[in-house]
Scaffold this active site. Structure first.
Site, PDB file in Angstrom:
ATOM      1  N   CYS A  35      32.598  50.601  42.181  1.00  0.00           N
ATOM      2  CA  CYS A  35      32.511  52.039  42.002  1.00  0.00           C
ATOM      3  C   CYS A  35      32.705  52.769  43.329  1.00  0.00           C
ATOM      4  O   CYS A  35      32.398  52.250  44.387  1.00  0.00           O
ATOM      5  CB  CYS A  35      31.189  52.468  41.409  1.00  0.00           C
ATOM      6  SG  CYS A  35      30.713  51.523  39.960  1.00  0.00           S
ATOM      7  N   ARG A  84      38.340  51.557  43.521  1.00  0.00           N
ATOM      8  CA  ARG A  84      37.029  50.927  43.380  1.00  0.00           C
ATOM      9  C   ARG A  84      36.566  50.884  41.923  1.00  0.00           C
ATOM     10  O   ARG A  84      35.499  50.338  41.632  1.00  0.00           O
ATOM     11  CB  ARG A  84      36.003  51.709  44.178  1.00  0.00           C
ATOM     12  CG  ARG A  84      36.222  51.591  45.645  1.00  0.00           C
ATOM     13  CD  ARG A  84      35.256  52.465  46.382  1.00  0.00           C
ATOM     14  NE  ARG A  84      35.126  51.969  47.720  1.00  0.00           N
ATOM     15  CZ  ARG A  84      34.251  51.053  48.089  1.00  0.00           C
ATOM     16  NH1 ARG A  84      33.393  50.559  47.231  1.00  0.00           N
ATOM     17  NH2 ARG A  84      34.214  50.630  49.318  1.00  0.00           N
ATOM     18  N   TRP A 104      33.366  51.408  37.648  1.00  0.00           N
ATOM     19  CA  TRP A 104      33.836  50.138  37.104  1.00  0.00           C
ATOM     20  C   TRP A 104      32.610  49.547  36.423  1.00  0.00           C
ATOM     21  O   TRP A 104      31.636  49.201  37.081  1.00  0.00           O
ATOM     22  CB  TRP A 104      34.336  49.228  38.215  1.00  0.00           C
ATOM     23  CG  TRP A 104      34.881  47.916  37.744  1.00  0.00           C
ATOM     24  CD1 TRP A 104      36.147  47.652  37.311  1.00  0.00           C
ATOM     25  CD2 TRP A 104      34.182  46.673  37.675  1.00  0.00           C
ATOM     26  NE1 TRP A 104      36.264  46.323  36.985  1.00  0.00           N
ATOM     27  CE2 TRP A 104      35.073  45.709  37.194  1.00  0.00           C
ATOM     28  CE3 TRP A 104      32.866  46.287  37.965  1.00  0.00           C
ATOM     29  CZ2 TRP A 104      34.721  44.373  36.994  1.00  0.00           C
ATOM     30  CZ3 TRP A 104      32.498  44.957  37.765  1.00  0.00           C
ATOM     31  CH2 TRP A 104      33.431  44.026  37.295  1.00  0.00           C
ATOM     32  N   ASN A 106      26.532  52.698  43.431  1.00  0.00           N
ATOM     33  CA  ASN A 106      27.474  51.577  43.489  1.00  0.00           C
ATOM     34  C   ASN A 106      26.647  50.334  43.779  1.00  0.00           C
ATOM     35  O   ASN A 106      25.892  50.325  44.751  1.00  0.00           O
ATOM     36  CB  ASN A 106      28.476  51.850  44.626  1.00  0.00           C
ATOM     37  CG  ASN A 106      29.334  50.656  44.963  1.00  0.00           C
ATOM     38  OD1 ASN A 106      29.499  49.748  44.145  1.00  0.00           O
ATOM     39  ND2 ASN A 106      29.889  50.652  46.164  1.00  0.00           N
ATOM     40  N   GLY A 107      26.770  49.312  42.940  1.00  0.00           N
ATOM     41  CA  GLY A 107      25.975  48.099  43.143  1.00  0.00           C
ATOM     42  C   GLY A 107      25.365  47.669  41.823  1.00  0.00           C
ATOM     43  O   GLY A 107      25.741  48.168  40.757  1.00  0.00           O
ATOM     44  N   GLU A 119      48.997  31.767  41.744  1.00  0.00           N
ATOM     45  CA  GLU A 119      49.157  33.177  42.088  1.00  0.00           C
ATOM     46  C   GLU A 119      50.092  33.863  41.078  1.00  0.00           C
ATOM     47  O   GLU A 119      49.842  34.988  40.644  1.00  0.00           O
ATOM     48  CB  GLU A 119      49.682  33.303  43.524  1.00  0.00           C
ATOM     49  CG  GLU A 119      50.178  34.662  43.945  1.00  0.00           C
ATOM     50  CD  GLU A 119      49.189  35.808  43.760  1.00  0.00           C
ATOM     51  OE1 GLU A 119      47.972  35.556  43.639  1.00  0.00           O
ATOM     52  OE2 GLU A 119      49.652  36.949  43.695  1.00  0.00           O
ATOM     53  N   LYS A 131      49.005  37.054  38.708  1.00  0.00           N
ATOM     54  CA  LYS A 131      49.725  38.334  38.672  1.00  0.00           C
ATOM     55  C   LYS A 131      50.094  38.662  37.236  1.00  0.00           C
ATOM     56  O   LYS A 131      49.945  39.778  36.777  1.00  0.00           O
ATOM     57  CB  LYS A 131      51.040  38.233  39.460  1.00  0.00           C
ATOM     58  CG  LYS A 131      50.968  38.404  40.935  1.00  0.00           C
ATOM     59  CD  LYS A 131      50.832  39.846  41.351  1.00  0.00           C
ATOM     60  CE  LYS A 131      50.377  39.925  42.781  1.00  0.00           C
ATOM     61  NZ  LYS A 131      49.046  39.346  43.010  1.00  0.00           N
ATOM     62  N   GLU A 141      47.045  39.545  35.027  1.00  0.00           N
ATOM     63  CA  GLU A 141      46.283  40.756  35.336  1.00  0.00           C
ATOM     64  C   GLU A 141      47.044  42.029  35.012  1.00  0.00           C
ATOM     65  O   GLU A 141      46.429  43.033  34.687  1.00  0.00           O
ATOM     66  CB  GLU A 141      45.723  40.765  36.765  1.00  0.00           C
ATOM     67  CG  GLU A 141      46.696  40.951  37.893  1.00  0.00           C
ATOM     68  CD  GLU A 141      46.010  40.889  39.274  1.00  0.00           C
ATOM     69  OE1 GLU A 141      44.860  41.326  39.405  1.00  0.00           O
ATOM     70  OE2 GLU A 141      46.648  40.392  40.219  1.00  0.00           O
ATOM     71  N   HIS A 185      48.856  15.188  30.687  1.00  0.00           N
ATOM     72  CA  HIS A 185      47.480  14.744  30.412  1.00  0.00           C
ATOM     73  C   HIS A 185      46.734  15.725  29.519  1.00  0.00           C
ATOM     74  O   HIS A 185      45.506  15.694  29.465  1.00  0.00           O
ATOM     75  CB  HIS A 185      46.727  14.542  31.724  1.00  0.00           C
ATOM     76  CG  HIS A 185      47.345  13.475  32.586  1.00  0.00           C
ATOM     77  ND1 HIS A 185      47.438  12.166  32.174  1.00  0.00           N
ATOM     78  CD2 HIS A 185      47.923  13.533  33.804  1.00  0.00           C
ATOM     79  CE1 HIS A 185      48.044  11.453  33.123  1.00  0.00           C
ATOM     80  NE2 HIS A 185      48.352  12.264  34.119  1.00  0.00           N
ATOM     81  N   LYS A 189      40.328  47.273  42.465  1.00  0.00           N
ATOM     82  CA  LYS A 189      40.931  46.651  43.635  1.00  0.00           C
ATOM     83  C   LYS A 189      39.874  46.073  44.565  1.00  0.00           C
ATOM     84  O   LYS A 189      40.006  44.953  45.045  1.00  0.00           O
ATOM     85  CB  LYS A 189      41.791  47.665  44.386  1.00  0.00           C
ATOM     86  CG  LYS A 189      42.415  47.080  45.636  1.00  0.00           C
ATOM     87  CD  LYS A 189      43.880  47.299  45.650  1.00  0.00           C
ATOM     88  CE  LYS A 189      44.579  46.550  46.748  1.00  0.00           C
ATOM     89  NZ  LYS A 189      45.132  45.264  46.296  1.00  0.00           N
TER      90      LYS A 189
HETATM   91  C1  G6P Z   1      40.086  41.782  43.227  1.00  0.00           C
HETATM   92  C2  G6P Z   1      41.527  42.203  43.075  1.00  0.00           C
HETATM   93  C3  G6P Z   1      42.436  41.044  43.474  1.00  0.00           C
HETATM   94  C4  G6P Z   1      42.099  40.589  44.877  1.00  0.00           C
HETATM   95  C5  G6P Z   1      40.622  40.190  44.998  1.00  0.00           C
HETATM   96  C6  G6P Z   1      40.207  39.921  46.416  1.00  0.00           C
HETATM   97  O1  G6P Z   1      39.753  40.843  42.266  1.00  0.00           O
HETATM   98  O2  G6P Z   1      41.792  42.575  41.740  1.00  0.00           O
HETATM   99  O3  G6P Z   1      43.779  41.471  43.440  1.00  0.00           O
HETATM  100  O4  G6P Z   1      42.913  39.500  45.205  1.00  0.00           O
HETATM  101  O5  G6P Z   1      39.816  41.269  44.531  1.00  0.00           O
HETATM  102  O6  G6P Z   1      40.267  41.112  47.161  1.00  0.00           O
HETATM  103  P1  G6P Z   1      40.268  41.149  48.735  1.00  0.00           P
HETATM  104  O7  G6P Z   1      40.182  42.610  49.072  1.00  0.00           O
HETATM  105  O8  G6P Z   1      39.049  40.403  49.189  1.00  0.00           O
HETATM  106  O9  G6P Z   1      41.514  40.517  49.209  1.00  0.00           O
END
Ligand code: G6P
Length: 607
Positions: free
Chosen positions: A2, A28, A74, A100-101, A481, A485, A488, A504, A602
């Site tokens: 948040c 956030r 969030w 926030n928290g 990765e 992507k 998400e 397997h 993010k």
């Molecule tokens: C969130 C984002 C990801 C990111 C991760 C780590 O889950 O959605 O895209 O990779 O946080 O974030 P950071 O800021 O620690 O790289």
């Protein structure tokens, strides 16, 4: 998680400033938003589920007040509804709180309040704070807030408005960032510099356990027992232009195309051609200390964790030091053995991810040495580590990390090279790596130029409900990765697997409805990989293969995507880029909000 903002002044209206600040904090959280202002007739709250712009559209015409607080959410406790949006109020409506928290003992406190006859208006943990402040009999707002905080277990950055104390906001921090910004006869509060820098660059970061009173004239800080602390504000150097990002075409698209420039920036001044090595001044380690490292442990979350796995391979290959990556979110909870001769590396774009930050603190508590690969300058992780490498990717706004991830990979390449060259990596091999790294920005550009060609295949992948992403050894973190992507931003089920492990178990799922995206570099495993492609094709599985032109795929029916070759150790980053493009085009085709995927944020600042 948040975002929090606060404002108090004498001339300007609070609401427009708060809304502007909130739009800069949507990374956030963006499932609901709200503001409260101190009006002539007490505290007024406006809040709703949805984005900040929905709140803006719905704000009452007259919403006047020169002090206020705001929040973008969030969800942790309770779904994204109007009632669960912040600010939360006490029964009389005198108190408004944004938070926030996570309050860990919220359930017990909620039950206690209900027993005392309070009707709770939301499912949130935050609401209890408003009631505790409202019910406190202390004479001052600081006293009321301190009394309420004494009842809480958990983490918070919070801001409180109270009708009986219209000249002030009271804010507090424990585990979630809170920054106070000093203006001219006005003060700002935010959980993130991004919401402040347009107004002031004179700021004070509150420390955990601190409470502060903010009035139009200044701020005062206290400990939990209300004895004073001596926090002062200081000027910070920020590149204001960096915060004014252009969002016309969407952030992810722009950020993907910024990768060549970001790659140049992270390498600039750090390669030593003559000796075939790298120089990372910020590590704060001399050669002897560097040589004494027996093991490297990389910690990160999400994409940072996957690129950490790529980094571990680089370090093992170039420096021959045993290295592995672990999800920072799990690390702390298994009571890890912290070894004095292990180099711990925390990797994070935001420098704020709470799981990574807590892992760093755990390592330091046990006497371990930890360095950071961090993008955001001055962020919590950057301030906590023993040394580090700034990534210089520039601000990254889209939830799906692209340019930050690329700079993380390059940061690991530099680290691996430096560690390797004080050990067994020869000058010749070092020079080979330096040349490889220098060529990367141009090669990244070449891969991004494939974008338009990938639209059609991305649309085909978007039609599937479920997909596999597979790779081996260096290619496996690339596949992980890629799957991350894809899932998400397209909301399709995308599962990463080691190509070697398909037989397997997961091969049972392969069918014409389940495509596989395979990462097949030109390396010592090419033949084995091609064998697995045959096995997938034989079961009717559609195939997209990210590979090198030199790879002979024989008669495997597939759509191939060729990327330029680098040095084999550096290939993973070039193989990763088409997977970004595929996810982007698939999500765009599905009409989804690529930059703000559902349920995510993010900066993940809650555990
Ligand atoms: C969130 C984002 C990801 C990111 C991760 C780590 O889950 O959605 O895209 O990779 O946080 O974030 P950071 O800021 O620690 O790289």
């Amino acid at each position: 998680m948040c975002g929090i903002v606060g404002y108090i002044g004498t001339r300007q209206e609070a609401a427009p400033l708060l809304l502007e600040g909130l739009t800069r904090l949507e990374h956030r959280g963006y499932d609901s938003a709200g503001v409260a202002v101190m009006s002539a007739r007490g505290v007024r709250v406006a809040k709703r589920a949805g984005r900040v712009r929905d709140l803006q559209d719905a704000l009452p015409k007259r919403f006047a007040g020169k002090a206020g607080i705001g929040h973008t959410r969030w969800a942790t406790h309770g779904p994204a509804t109007d009632a669960n949006a912040h600010p939360h109020a006490d029964t009389k409506g005198d108190v408004a709180v944004v938070h926030n928290g996570i309050i860990d003992n919220a359930a017990a406190l909620r039950a206690e309040l209900v027993d005392a006859g309070v009707t709770l208006a939301s499912d949130t943990d935050t609401e209890v704070i408003a009631h505790l402040v409202g019910r406190s009999e202390a004479d001052t707002l600081e006293g009321k807030v301190a009394e309420a905080l004494a009842r809480l277990d958990g983490t918070y950055g919070l801001a409180v408005l109270h009708a009986d104390f219209p000249d002030r906001l009271v804010v507090a921090r424990n585990g979630s960032p809170l920054i106070v910004g000093v203006g001219d006869k006005e003060m700002h509060v935010a959980s993130d510099l991004a919401a402040l820098v347009r107004y002031t660059t004179t700021v004070a970061h509150l420390e955990d356990g601190e409470i502060a009173t903010i009035t139009a004239a200044g701020f005062t800080t206290y400990r939990a027992d209300l004895t004073h602390t001596s926090r002062t504000a200081a000027h910070i150097d920020v590149d204001l232009a960096a915060y004014d990002v252009d969002s016309r075409d969407g952030h992810m698209l722009r950020e993907m195309h910024e990768q060549p420039a970001a790659a140049e920036r992270v390498l600039r001044g750090r390669l030593v051609e003559r000796f075939g090595t790298a120089h990372l001044g910020g590590l704060n380690m001399d050669v002897r200390e560097t040589r004494a490292i027996q093991r490297v442990k990389i910690l990160g979350c999400g994409s940072a964790y996957y690129v950490g796995q790529m980094g571990a391979s680089l370090i093992e290959e170039l420096a021959r030091i045993p290295a592995d990556a672990e999800a920072a979110s799990e690390f702390r909870y298994r009571d890890p053995v912290i070894e004095p001769d292990t180099l711990y590396v925390a990797v994070s774009q935001s420098g704020e991810t709470i799981d990574t930050l807590l892992a760093v603190q755990e390592i330091r508590r046990k006497g371990g040495r930890v360095i950071g690969l961090v993008n955001v300058v001055g962020s919590a992780i950057a301030r906590e580590v023993d040394g580090g490498v700034y990534l210089h990717a520039g601000p990254e706004v889209a939830v799906a990390s692209t340019k930050a991830l690329t700079t993380m990979f390059l940061g690991f390449s530099l680290l691996a090279l430096q560690l390797g060259r004080v050990r067994y990596l020869s000058v010749a091999d070092g020079k080979r790596m330096v040349a490889g790294l220098q060529a990367l920005p141009e090669q990244i550009e070449q891969v991004l130029a494939l974008s338009d060609e990938l639209v059609e295949v991305a649309e085909q992948l978007a039609a599937a409900q479920s997909l596999f992403f597979v790779g081996r050894v260096r290619g496996f973190p690339v596949a992980r990765e890629g799957a991350q992507k894809f899932k998400e931003i397209t909301y399709r089920h995308a599962e990463a697997y080691q190509t070697s492990e398909l037989k397997h178990g997961p091969l049972a799922l392969i069918s014409p409805a389940v495509p596989t995206v395979a990462v097949v570099p030109h390396d010592e495993l090419t033949d084995r990989n091609v064998g697995a492609l045959h096995e997938i094709a034989a079961r009717g599985g559609p195939l997209v293969v990210v590979t090198h032109a030199e790879v002979d795929l024989g008669d495997v029916p597939c759509r191939r995507i060729d990327v330029p070759r680098s040095e084999r150790e550096l290939d993973p980053i070039l193989l990763t880029l088409p997977l970004q493009l595929l996810a982007f085009h698939a999500a765009t085709h599905l009409g989804l909000d690529v930059d703000k995927p559902r349920n995510l944020a993010k900066s993940v600042t809650v555990e």
